[in-house]
Design a protein around this motif. Structure first.
Motif: not given
Length: 695
Positions: A449-454, A514-526, A629-636
């Protein structure tokens, strides 16, 4: 309960007598509490009307709801049905199987009934409907229109269900819930294709009344006095639809004729023809008749069971279960029958299998029938077959009450925020009591979740956390809020509480494990910036084997929500498309103000909380494309365990939304140009790929 049912409108479709024995006790219960009961019958050469007349029921015929103005619609549907049957028959003959004879007037009657049932529900505006099942045309049409007009409809278990699996196709399609006798039947149905969440064991509504009636009215004593066998041993032989050759039973008849105080009672199935019964009885030799009494429709089967000291079956029948429930030893008589069916009672060790010769010897030697079988086997059998026999009617009434309450409640009051939104994200995570998984989740959130906003994290603690979990939680620092869970608090309720404490403009709700994958917040934001604020977003969820657990929710042929492309490989092309769905599950991303405006989660929704939110968002926003439905980000998903069955949640969710849930899985396959054969091949390949994977 009394006040609730006053003036509630109830419609019950009935056909043959065995339909009424399960439905009528419930109707009588509801009527006593003020419900307005309407029985309705269909067109079947008057057999359904005769049932209602013989039982003295106030009923209407479905044809009563059809008038001259309906004739154009009826004619249109009649020709449509006739064309379909014609094509079906041609195809059947072409493939070399025997065609089914369809009488033209039956097709026409079906067309009338289709309009009649629609008009019935539209005119009467019932609060709830009942039918034995939806396997015949009347039950199917009735349940279809009930669902179409969003009226809850309850169906029941009819028999023992030991048939082949294909016989259960479509058993629970349009009905809101199917109420069965016990857990074994539920497992039997769901092991094939029936939806697990819409089958609820409640017990046998007829048997619960009958056992009490036989006991309180001392039927055994009265019947044994009536037939002069008070001091004797009474053997009850119960025939199914097929009648055996009479000489098969001669060894038993001969033995009993030589014994003092031994009596045989024979009960023919109601479906047996009268002339056939009379001919069979006439073949009983005179020297045996003194000890034999035979009945067709003259006596109640349960009264005869009470009279008896042991019951004999030739084929599987519900009467075997009922005899065992009344405490009678059960014998499966091994004789030659045209229909060579497996006998489930002997397989389950609750009936002793004997030939006529063996039974004759047993009687002649004066052996005790009560010691034939293990009492624990019978006890366990009844426990699996029946979810209690004393409160089944009350259980059905309570389920029905909750269905109506849920059905009539759609809107919720808005939630009021307790804090100002000064962060970008609020991650709301209900925790399991699995320490290792919690560590993985928290680490993934921190790193990915780093560098993806507060952002902030609100952890919903398990109700009674283990010591390892407590150690982890006590060590946490930073922008983390811990929210304890009380045992009496539902998860949707505490997620609402968490949302009130949230300070993020966007709320992220994760399922347990559920565990988030890398860059999940930035992908969501976009991706969410492409849409307006009144949307609900879900994401692809895969397990650690790399198989899809969620790629949007579709409704299957039984009108139950399931994950699209479940168990296929995570990179299956159709699962990588960003697009709208009616429902998403497991993870929800939603604007805080929109979430508060629609009232948050419904506290009664249980495990269906996310899907219920989607449907209310749809209704609130009046948009067909409210869920994305957003295929990315992906949750594990860190666990492969499925959630336990939650009867309360099922009653509430399907009672509320069953009119909205119509099959769309086929449409998805069509749009994606995916065939069933292609999916089956991909499932097989993925299964082989992950066979040796160890989580």
């Amino acid at each position: 309960m009394t006040d609730f049912w006053k003036n509630k409108k109830v419609i019950a479709y009935i056909a043959l007598t065995h339909h009424t024995r399960f439905i009528s006790p419930v109707m009588e219960k509801l009527s006593k509490h003020g419900a307005i009961i309407r029985y309705v019958v269909g067109q079947a050469e008057r057999s359904q009307e005769i049932t209602a007349i013989n039982l003295g029921l106030d009923y209407k015929h479905v044809f009563d709801y059809v008038g001259p103005a309906d004739q154009p619609e009826i004619q249109k549907n009649y020709h449509l049905l006739r064309d379909i049957f014609t094509k079906t028959l041609k195809n059947t003959v072409f493939f070399g199987t025997s065609p089914v004879t369809v009488i033209d007037k039956t097709i026409y009657a079906t067309a009338i009934e289709y309009t009649g049932f629609k008009n019935l529900i539209k005119k009467e505006k019932p609060d709830i409907c009942f039918a034995l099942h939806e396997l015949n045309r009347w039950g199917k049409i009735f349940s279809f229109w009930s669902k179409k007009m969003n009226v809850p409809i309850v169906t029941f278990q009819e028999g023992l269900y030991f048939n082949l699996d294909f016989g259960y196709t479509g058993h629970i399609q349009n009905s809101t819930l199917n109420l069965v006798w016990g857990d074994r039947i539920k497992k039997k149905l769901t092991s094939f294709e029936a939806p697990n969440d819409r089958i609820i064991p409640v017990g046998n509504t007829h048997l619960s009344n009958e056992i009490e009636f036989q006991k309180t009215h001392n039927i055994r004593k009265k019947m044994r006095t009536k037939y002069n066998c008070s001091n004797g041993f009474a053997l009850l032989i119960l025939f199914s639809g097929e009648i055996p050759l009479i000489n098969e039973l001669f060894p038993i008849f001969e033995t009993v004729s030589k014994l003092k105080n031994k009596f045989i009672f024979i009960k023919f199935h109601p479906i047996s023809k009268s002339d056939q019964v009379k001919k069979w009885i006439s073949l009983i030799p005179d020297q045996y008749k003194k000890h034999i009494t035979a009945f067709h429709d003259e006596e109640n089967t349960y009264n005869l069971m009470s009279l008896s000291d042991a019951c004999i079956l030739l084929q599987s029948s519900t009467t075997g279960l009922e005899a065992l429930s009344l405490g009678k030893p059960l014998i499966h008589l091994d004789v030659k029958m045209k229909q060579n069916l497996d006998n489930s009672f002997t397989e389950l060790n609750v009936a002793a299998k004997m030939t006529p010769a063996e039974l004759s010897s047993f009687l002649a030697e004066g052996k005790d029938f009560k010691n034939l079988l293990d009492k624990d086997d019978i006890k366990n059998y009844l426990k699996n077959e029946l979810s209690g026999t004393g409160n089944a009617i009350e259980a059905v009434a309570e389920v029905s009450k909750k269905l109506i309450q849920s059905n009539q409640l759609k809107k919720q009051l808005p939630i009021k925020a307790e804090k100002t939104a000064d962060k970008d994200w609020s991650i709301i995570l209900p925790l399991s009591d699995h320490a290792a998984n919690i560590l993985k989740q928290l680490e993934a959130i921190a790193v990915n979740s780093e560098n993806s906003g507060s952002f902030e994290i609100i952890l919903i603690e398990p109700a009674n956390p283990s010591k390892p979990v407590c150690v982890i939680l006590d060590s946490l620092k930073g922008n983390v809020t811990r929210l304890p869970t009380e045992f009496s608090t539902s998860l949707p309720e505490i997620m609402n509480q968490a949302s009130k404490l949230a300070t993020g403009k966007t709320l992220l709700f994760l399922d347990k494990h559920l565990s988030p994958s890398p860059n999940w917040l930035s992908l969501l934001d976009k991706r969410i910036k492409k849409y307006d604020a009144s949307k609900v977003f879900g994401t692809r969820v895969v397990n650690q084997r790399g198989s899809i657990m969620h790629a949007g929710i579709v409704v299957d042929k039984n009108h139950s929500p399931i994950s699209a492309y479940k168990h296929l490989p995570s990179d299956f092309p159709a699962a990588l498309k960003e697009r709208p769905f009616k429902l998403v599950d497991h993870f929800i991303c939603i604007n805080r103000d929109f979430f508060f405006g629609i009232g948050g989660f419904w506290e009664m929704a249980g495990k269906f909380a996310f899907m219920d939110l989607c449907l209310r968002a749809d209704m609130f926003n009046k948009s067909k494309d409210c869920c994305i439905y957003l295929p990315d980000p992906c949750m594990i998903s860190l666990t492969g365990n499925s959630e336990n069955f939650d009867a309360e949640a099922s009653i509430n969710f399907f009672g509320r939304w069953h009119g909205e849930l119509w099959e769309n899985q086929t449409d998805l396959y069509t749009k994606d140009h995916v065939s069933k054969e292609g999916i089956d091949a991909a499932l097989m390949a993925q299964s082989m790929e992950t066979a040796n994977f160890m989580e």
